[in-house]
Structures are given as structure tokens and as C-alpha cells.
Design a protein around this motif. Structure first.
Motif, PDB file in Angstrom:
ATOM      1  N   GLU A 137       0.822  -1.208   0.000  1.00  0.00           N
ATOM      2  CA  GLU A 137       0.000   0.000   0.000  1.00  0.00           C
ATOM      3  C   GLU A 137       0.860   1.265   0.000  1.00  0.00           C
ATOM      4  OE1 GLU A 137      -2.306  -0.439   3.495  1.00  0.00           O
ATOM      5  OE2 GLU A 137      -3.385  -2.232   2.791  1.00  0.00           O
ATOM      6  N   ALA A 138       2.191   1.093   0.181  1.00  0.00           N
ATOM      7  CA  ALA A 138       3.078   2.252   0.233  1.00  0.00           C
ATOM      8  C   ALA A 138       3.270   2.831  -1.155  1.00  0.00           C
ATOM      9  CB  ALA A 138       4.424   1.856   0.825  1.00  0.00           C
ATOM     10  N   GLY A 139       3.804   4.000  -1.182  1.00  0.00           N
ATOM     11  CA  GLY A 139       4.045   4.647  -2.455  1.00  0.00           C
ATOM     12  C   GLY A 139       5.241   4.069  -3.183  1.00  0.00           C
ATOM     13  N   THR A 140       5.399   4.489  -4.424  1.00  0.00           N
ATOM     14  CA  THR A 140       6.497   3.997  -5.264  1.00  0.00           C
ATOM     15  C   THR A 140       7.854   4.373  -4.688  1.00  0.00           C
ATOM     16  OG1 THR A 140       5.072   4.249  -7.200  1.00  0.00           O
ATOM     17  CG2 THR A 140       7.436   4.027  -7.590  1.00  0.00           C
ATOM     18  N   PHE A 141       7.927   5.556  -4.091  1.00  0.00           N
ATOM     19  CA  PHE A 141       9.197   6.028  -3.554  1.00  0.00           C
ATOM     20  C   PHE A 141       9.711   5.103  -2.452  1.00  0.00           C
ATOM     21  CE2 PHE A 141      11.524   8.452  -0.335  1.00  0.00           C
ATOM     22  CZ  PHE A 141      12.590   8.903  -1.101  1.00  0.00           C
ATOM     23  N   ARG A 142       8.775   4.689  -1.545  1.00  0.00           N
ATOM     24  CA  ARG A 142       9.208   3.819  -0.456  1.00  0.00           C
ATOM     25  C   ARG A 142       9.631   2.460  -0.979  1.00  0.00           C
ATOM     26  NH1 ARG A 142       5.671   3.298   4.931  1.00  0.00           N
ATOM     27  NH2 ARG A 142       6.374   5.483   5.003  1.00  0.00           N
ATOM     28  N   ILE A 143       8.925   1.923  -1.948  1.00  0.00           N
ATOM     29  CA  ILE A 143       9.311   0.629  -2.528  1.00  0.00           C
ATOM     30  C   ILE A 143      10.693   0.735  -3.172  1.00  0.00           C
ATOM     31  CG2 ILE A 143       8.746  -1.079  -4.294  1.00  0.00           C
ATOM     32  CD1 ILE A 143       5.798  -0.421  -3.820  1.00  0.00           C
ATOM     33  N   ALA A 144      10.916   1.819  -3.907  1.00  0.00           N
ATOM     34  CA  ALA A 144      12.209   2.016  -4.564  1.00  0.00           C
ATOM     35  C   ALA A 144      13.321   2.170  -3.523  1.00  0.00           C
ATOM     36  CB  ALA A 144      12.153   3.240  -5.467  1.00  0.00           C
ATOM     37  N   LEU A 145      12.989   2.834  -2.416  1.00  0.00           N
ATOM     38  CA  LEU A 145      13.992   3.024  -1.365  1.00  0.00           C
ATOM     39  C   LEU A 145      14.382   1.685  -0.749  1.00  0.00           C
ATOM     40  CD1 LEU A 145      15.673   4.834   0.472  1.00  0.00           C
ATOM     41  CD2 LEU A 145      13.663   5.044   1.971  1.00  0.00           C
ATOM     42  N   TYR A 146      13.379   0.833  -0.451  1.00  0.00           N
ATOM     43  CA  TYR A 146      13.672  -0.487   0.111  1.00  0.00           C
ATOM     44  C   TYR A 146      14.479  -1.331  -0.880  1.00  0.00           C
ATOM     45  CZ  TYR A 146      10.497   0.333   4.050  1.00  0.00           C
ATOM     46  OH  TYR A 146       9.916   0.818   5.185  1.00  0.00           O
ATOM     47  N   ALA A 147      14.100  -1.262  -2.144  1.00  0.00           N
ATOM     48  CA  ALA A 147      14.826  -2.028  -3.167  1.00  0.00           C
ATOM     49  C   ALA A 147      16.284  -1.565  -3.252  1.00  0.00           C
ATOM     50  CB  ALA A 147      14.144  -1.889  -4.520  1.00  0.00           C
ATOM     51  N   PHE A 148      16.490  -0.257  -3.152  1.00  0.00           N
ATOM     52  CA  PHE A 148      17.850   0.271  -3.209  1.00  0.00           C
ATOM     53  C   PHE A 148      18.664  -0.192  -2.001  1.00  0.00           C
ATOM     54  CE2 PHE A 148      20.927   3.516  -1.920  1.00  0.00           C
ATOM     55  CZ  PHE A 148      21.746   3.515  -3.033  1.00  0.00           C
ATOM     56  N   LEU A 149      18.018  -0.223  -0.812  1.00  0.00           N
ATOM     57  CA  LEU A 149      18.734  -0.677   0.373  1.00  0.00           C
ATOM     58  C   LEU A 149      19.166  -2.136   0.239  1.00  0.00           C
ATOM     59  CD1 LEU A 149      16.640   1.021   3.216  1.00  0.00           C
ATOM     60  CD2 LEU A 149      18.909   1.679   2.369  1.00  0.00           C
ATOM     61  N   VAL A 150      18.273  -2.960  -0.298  1.00  0.00           N
ATOM     62  CA  VAL A 150      18.623  -4.365  -0.534  1.00  0.00           C
ATOM     63  C   VAL A 150      19.771  -4.461  -1.535  1.00  0.00           C
ATOM     64  CG1 VAL A 150      17.807  -6.566  -1.448  1.00  0.00           C
ATOM     65  CG2 VAL A 150      16.340  -5.231   0.084  1.00  0.00           C
ATOM     66  N   PHE A 151      19.638  -3.709  -2.627  1.00  0.00           N
ATOM     67  CA  PHE A 151      20.669  -3.714  -3.663  1.00  0.00           C
ATOM     68  C   PHE A 151      22.006  -3.237  -3.097  1.00  0.00           C
ATOM     69  CE2 PHE A 151      22.930  -0.985  -6.743  1.00  0.00           C
ATOM     70  CZ  PHE A 151      23.352  -1.961  -7.633  1.00  0.00           C
ATOM     71  N   ALA A 152      21.991  -2.155  -2.314  1.00  0.00           N
ATOM     72  CA  ALA A 152      23.224  -1.600  -1.757  1.00  0.00           C
ATOM     73  C   ALA A 152      23.873  -2.561  -0.766  1.00  0.00           C
ATOM     74  CB  ALA A 152      22.929  -0.269  -1.079  1.00  0.00           C
ATOM     75  N   SER A 153      23.053  -3.250   0.019  1.00  0.00           N
ATOM     76  CA  SER A 153      23.599  -4.186   1.003  1.00  0.00           C
ATOM     77  C   SER A 153      24.340  -5.333   0.323  1.00  0.00           C
ATOM     78  CB  SER A 153      22.479  -4.738   1.892  1.00  0.00           C
ATOM     79  OG  SER A 153      21.841  -3.688   2.603  1.00  0.00           O
ATOM     80  N   PHE A 154      23.705  -5.929  -0.687  1.00  0.00           N
ATOM     81  CA  PHE A 154      24.357  -7.045  -1.380  1.00  0.00           C
ATOM     82  C   PHE A 154      25.522  -6.562  -2.246  1.00  0.00           C
ATOM     83  CE2 PHE A 154      20.704  -9.475  -0.041  1.00  0.00           C
ATOM     84  CZ  PHE A 154      21.228 -10.735   0.143  1.00  0.00           C
ATOM     85  N   THR A 155      25.432  -5.342  -2.767  1.00  0.00           N
ATOM     86  CA  THR A 155      26.574  -4.790  -3.504  1.00  0.00           C
ATOM     87  C   THR A 155      27.783  -4.668  -2.588  1.00  0.00           C
ATOM     88  OG1 THR A 155      25.159  -3.560  -5.049  1.00  0.00           O
ATOM     89  CG2 THR A 155      27.433  -2.783  -4.767  1.00  0.00           C
ATOM     90  N   ALA A 156      27.543  -4.164  -1.375  1.00  0.00           N
ATOM     91  CA  ALA A 156      28.638  -4.021  -0.416  1.00  0.00           C
ATOM     92  C   ALA A 156      29.241  -5.382  -0.065  1.00  0.00           C
ATOM     93  CB  ALA A 156      28.143  -3.319   0.843  1.00  0.00           C
ATOM     94  N   LEU A 157      28.384  -6.378   0.152  1.00  0.00           N
ATOM     95  CA  LEU A 157      28.895  -7.718   0.475  1.00  0.00           C
ATOM     96  C   LEU A 157      29.710  -8.295  -0.671  1.00  0.00           C
ATOM     97  CD1 LEU A 157      25.786  -9.293   2.268  1.00  0.00           C
ATOM     98  CD2 LEU A 157      27.963  -8.639   3.315  1.00  0.00           C
ATOM     99  N   ASN A 158      29.188  -8.170  -1.892  1.00  0.00           N
ATOM    100  CA  ASN A 158      29.881  -8.740  -3.054  1.00  0.00           C
ATOM    101  C   ASN A 158      31.212  -8.023  -3.316  1.00  0.00           C
ATOM    102  OD1 ASN A 158      27.737 -10.460  -3.332  1.00  0.00           O
ATOM    103  ND2 ASN A 158      26.789  -9.336  -5.025  1.00  0.00           N
ATOM    104  N   LEU A 159      31.185  -6.696  -3.216  1.00  0.00           N
ATOM    105  CA  LEU A 159      32.426  -5.949  -3.435  1.00  0.00           C
ATOM    106  C   LEU A 159      33.434  -6.225  -2.316  1.00  0.00           C
ATOM    107  CD1 LEU A 159      31.140  -2.505  -4.762  1.00  0.00           C
ATOM    108  CD2 LEU A 159      32.202  -4.373  -6.059  1.00  0.00           C
ATOM    109  N   ALA A 160      32.932  -6.497  -1.107  1.00  0.00           N
ATOM    110  CA  ALA A 160      33.836  -6.864  -0.018  1.00  0.00           C
ATOM    111  C   ALA A 160      34.538  -8.186  -0.330  1.00  0.00           C
ATOM    112  CB  ALA A 160      33.071  -6.965   1.298  1.00  0.00           C
ATOM    113  N   GLY A 161      33.782  -9.136  -0.906  1.00  0.00           N
ATOM    114  CA  GLY A 161      34.401 -10.392  -1.334  1.00  0.00           C
ATOM    115  C   GLY A 161      35.466 -10.173  -2.395  1.00  0.00           C
ATOM    116  N   TRP A 162      35.155  -9.275  -3.355  1.00  0.00           N
ATOM    117  CA  TRP A 162      36.127  -8.959  -4.405  1.00  0.00           C
ATOM    118  C   TRP A 162      37.371  -8.287  -3.817  1.00  0.00           C
ATOM    119  CZ3 TRP A 162      37.281  -3.783  -5.933  1.00  0.00           C
ATOM    120  CH2 TRP A 162      38.163  -3.687  -7.012  1.00  0.00           C
TER     121      TRP A 162
END
Length: 391
Positions: A137-162
Motif C-alpha cells: 500500500e506504500a508509495g512507489t518512492f518507499r518501494i524504490a527506497l527499500y529495493a535500493f537498500l537491498v541492492f546496496a547491502s548485497f553490492t557491499a557484500l559482493n564488493l567486499a568479497g572482491w
């Protein structure tokens, strides 16, 4: 890197992959069924990542894509913890990549994080389970924000492995470079020691033989002219030849027996200078010795003084005016022991170059330097002078 670690390297990725597979299946309470398809695929990619990085990445991305399009079971069914395999995949792939500093691996790490975000938000049941139905029921902005947080978290983990794998590779490269440098340094040190030993032997042989052969040659030539008219001189000359040859033989034997070690046996020194002068005097070149400053010499200085005087007098005997003779003076002042050998060149003679292009004069300089001093030569008209200073 040690040999034991290098032996374990090929098995490291499969062992880690198997351990993570067992751990994740226990945590997610999964059996071996279709719901474990993505986990098995990522496990296989990790196991092969170090040996074949590119195929391993392609296989992992194919599994994530199949999950995103609904061919493989969704995140809610398979479990979200499987995605911790991705940083491990990046780590081992980086170890096996030929050029880990270039862009493909970081880009692949970011793309894998994007695939995780897509899979998470493509599974509505999973999103509702994590964030609650209010996200729908949330707006598009909040969904995009959550998606970005997920993306950023896994990006950080993957780049840490690299980054971790890149650090490991760099440390291994640095250690290998250090070992190679130490090996080259050791080889250079051995070569330098061999060269120094070769030069020492050559210098000793030159000093031993040049003087003795010069005296022997002079006496033998004299015998040719006086053996009929002055038979008593023949006996004297023969004695000098025998004495010079015996001295050269003894010193050569001492040198040969000492290969690979310091010279053994009695080495000539300042006390032998009178005998040296007498041999030359008997061969037609008078030598004056003024050597009152030669007391208390160390063994190295003693041999150095003798060799410098021997070589200087031999040069004077071979290239100079023998009848004019030579003078050897030794005295001490504030700078140390000053040794001077003066002789006169033969009329028109130029065989003793002031710069010392032969082996004799450079050898004298090397001896003086090795003893902590220095040596100079001066040619002034027909006068040739060698001056050595030892501290």
C-alpha cells in the motif's frame, strides 16, 4: 605462500561450498528437493569459481535469472539465506581471475546484487513476509527506497568479497616478488663472492709471479753473457734464480691450497723487504730501504705493504732505469702510514702509464683500499712515484 598452503588451494573452494551447503540446508530446514535448486546452483558455482571463474559466474547468473522468471522456485520457497553464496562466489572467482584489478569482476559483483534485489521484489509473498502488507500500500518512492537498500547491502557484500580476494592475491604476489628478490640477491651475493675470490687469486698470482719471473729472466739473460768470462757470477746468478723460483713456488702452492678460504700459512710481510731488495740489487737494480715506520702492522697491513713495494719495484725493474735504482720510504704522520716508492723511467720509456691500465697498479690500489687507505701514482718527467697511505 608456503608449499602446504599452495597444496590446499585447489580444494579450498569446493570445501567451503560443501560446508556452506550443509549449513544453509540445516538453517533453512530444507531437504534435497526442487526448492533447493538455486542453492545447489550457487553452491556448484562457488565450487568451480577459482578454476573456471567465467563459466561459474554465467551458471550463477543463469540460476538467478531462472528464479526471477519463475522457472526456479521463488525466494519465499527456497529461502533467502542462499544469497550469502554470492560474496563467496565473487571471492573465489577473483582468486582465479587472471587480471582481478580490471572491471569485469566488480561489475559482475554489482550485477549479482541487482539480480538479488530483482528476485526479492519479484516475490510478493516474500516481500509481504519481510516488510508487511503495508508495503504493497506504500508509495512507489518507499518501494524504490527499500529495493535500493537491498541492492546496496548485497553490492557491499559482493564488493567486499572482491576486495578481500584482491588483497589476498596482492599479498601473495608481494611475497612471491620478495622471495624472487631475495633469490636474486642471494645469487648476486654468490656471484660477487666468486668474482672477489677470482680477483684475489689473480692479484696474488700476478704479484707472486711477476716479480720472481722478472728476476729470473734478468739473471738468465745475464748468464748468457758472463758464463765464460765470469764463471763465479754464474753461480751467484743461478742461486738467485733458484731462490726466486723457490719463493714463487712456495707462494703459489700456498695460494692454490687456500682456494675457497683465507690464505693459510706464512704470508710475506715487511720483514721480507730486505730480501726482496737484495734479489733486485743482485739483478742490477740497487734499492734503498728507509722503513723505520713499519712497526706494529696488522697482518693485512703487513701483506699490503709487502705487495705494494714488490709490485712497485718490479715495475721499476721491468720498465725503469735499473742502474738508477729505486727508493722505498715508510714513515708515520697524522694520516697514518705513508709508503713512498720512487724510481726513474728508462730514457724515453713510457711503459708505466700514470693512470694504471695494467693489472699491477689497479691491483695495488685495490689492496690499499681493502686495507682502508688509498694509493696514487705520479709521473713527473722521468721520475715515477707510487704513494700509499694506510690509516
Amino acid at each position: 605462500m608456503s608449499t602446504s598452503i599452495q597444496a590446499l588451494r585447489p580444494a579450498a573452494a569446493p570445501i567451503v561450498a560443501a560446508a556452506m551447503l550443509v549449513a544453509l540446508m540445516i538453517l533453512d530446514e530444507h531437504g534435497f528437493d526442487a526448492a533447493s535448486a538455486v542453492l545447489f546452483a550457487l553452491t556448484a558455482a562457488v565450487a568451480a569459481a577459482e578454476l573456471i571463474p567465467v563459466p561459474a559466474f554465467i551458471f550463477a547468473f543463469a540460476a538467478l535469472g531462472l528464479q526471477a522468471f519463475g522457472v526456479f522456485p521463488s525466494v519465499m520457497v527456497t529461502g533467502a539465506t542462499q544469497f550469502v553464496m554470492l560474496p563467496v562466489l565473487v571471492f573465489f572467482a577473483t582468486l582465479g581471475w587472471r587480471e582481478p584489478q580490471r572491471w569485469p569482476l566488480p561489475v559482475a559483483a554489482v550485477a549479482a546484487a541487482g539480480m538479488v534485489a530483482v528476485n526479492w521484489f519479484a516475490d510478493t509473498s516474500w516481500i509481504n513476509f519481510v516488510f508487511g502488507k503495508q508495503l504493497a500500500e506504500a508509495g512507489t518512492f518507499r518501494i524504490a527506497l527499500y529495493a535500493f537498500l537491498v541492492f546496496a547491502s548485497f553490492t557491499a557484500l559482493n564488493l567486499a568479497g572482491w576486495a578481500a580476494a584482491t588483497t589476498v592475491r596482492q599479498a601473495a604476489a608481494n611475497r612471491q616478488a620478495k622471495e624472487q628478490a631475495e633469490s636474486r640477491l642471494e645469487s648476486t651475493s654468490v656471484a660477487l663472492i666468486v668474482e672477489q675470490e677470482r680477483n684475489r687469486i689473480a692479484r696474488e698470482l700476478h704479484d707472486v709471479l711477476a716479480h720472481s719471473l722478472a728476476v729470473i729472466t734478468a739473471q738468465a739473460e745475464g748468464i748468457r753473457y758472463v758464463h765464460r768470462t765470469e764463471p763465479e757470477s754464474v753461480e751467484e746468478a743461478a742461486g738467485i734464480i733458484a731462490s726466486s723460483a723457490r719463493s714463487a713456488l712456495q707462494e703459489t702452492r700456498r695460494l692454490v691450497q687456500s682456494f675457497g678460504s683465507e690464505l693459510d700459512g706464512p704470508a710475506p710481510g715487511a720483514a721480507d723487504l730486505p730480501a726482496l731488495a737484495q734479489r733486485l740489487h743482485s739483478s742490477g737494480m740497487p734499492v734503498e730501504l728507509h722503513t723505520g715506520g713499519l712497526e706494529g702492522l696488522s697482518p693485512v697491513e703487513d701483506l699490503t705493504v709487502y705487495r705494494i713495494v714488490q709490485e712497485s719495484l718490479t715495475n721499476a725493474f721491468k720498465h725503469g732505469d735499473r742502474s738508477a735504482g729505486a727508493t722505498v720510504m715508510a714513515d708515520r704522520d697524522a694520516t697514518g702510514l705513508r709508503l713512498t716508492i720512487r724510481s726513474k723511467l728508462a730514457d724515453g720509456g713510457t711503459d708505466v702509464p700514470p693512470s694504471g691500465t695494467g693489472r699491477g697498479i689497479p691491483g695495488m690500489r685495490e689492496r690499499a683500499t681493502a686495507a682502508g687507505g688509498y694509493l696514487t701514482t705520479v709521473t713527473d718527467g722521468q721520475l715515477f712515484e707510487v704513494e700509499a697511505t694506510l690509516p
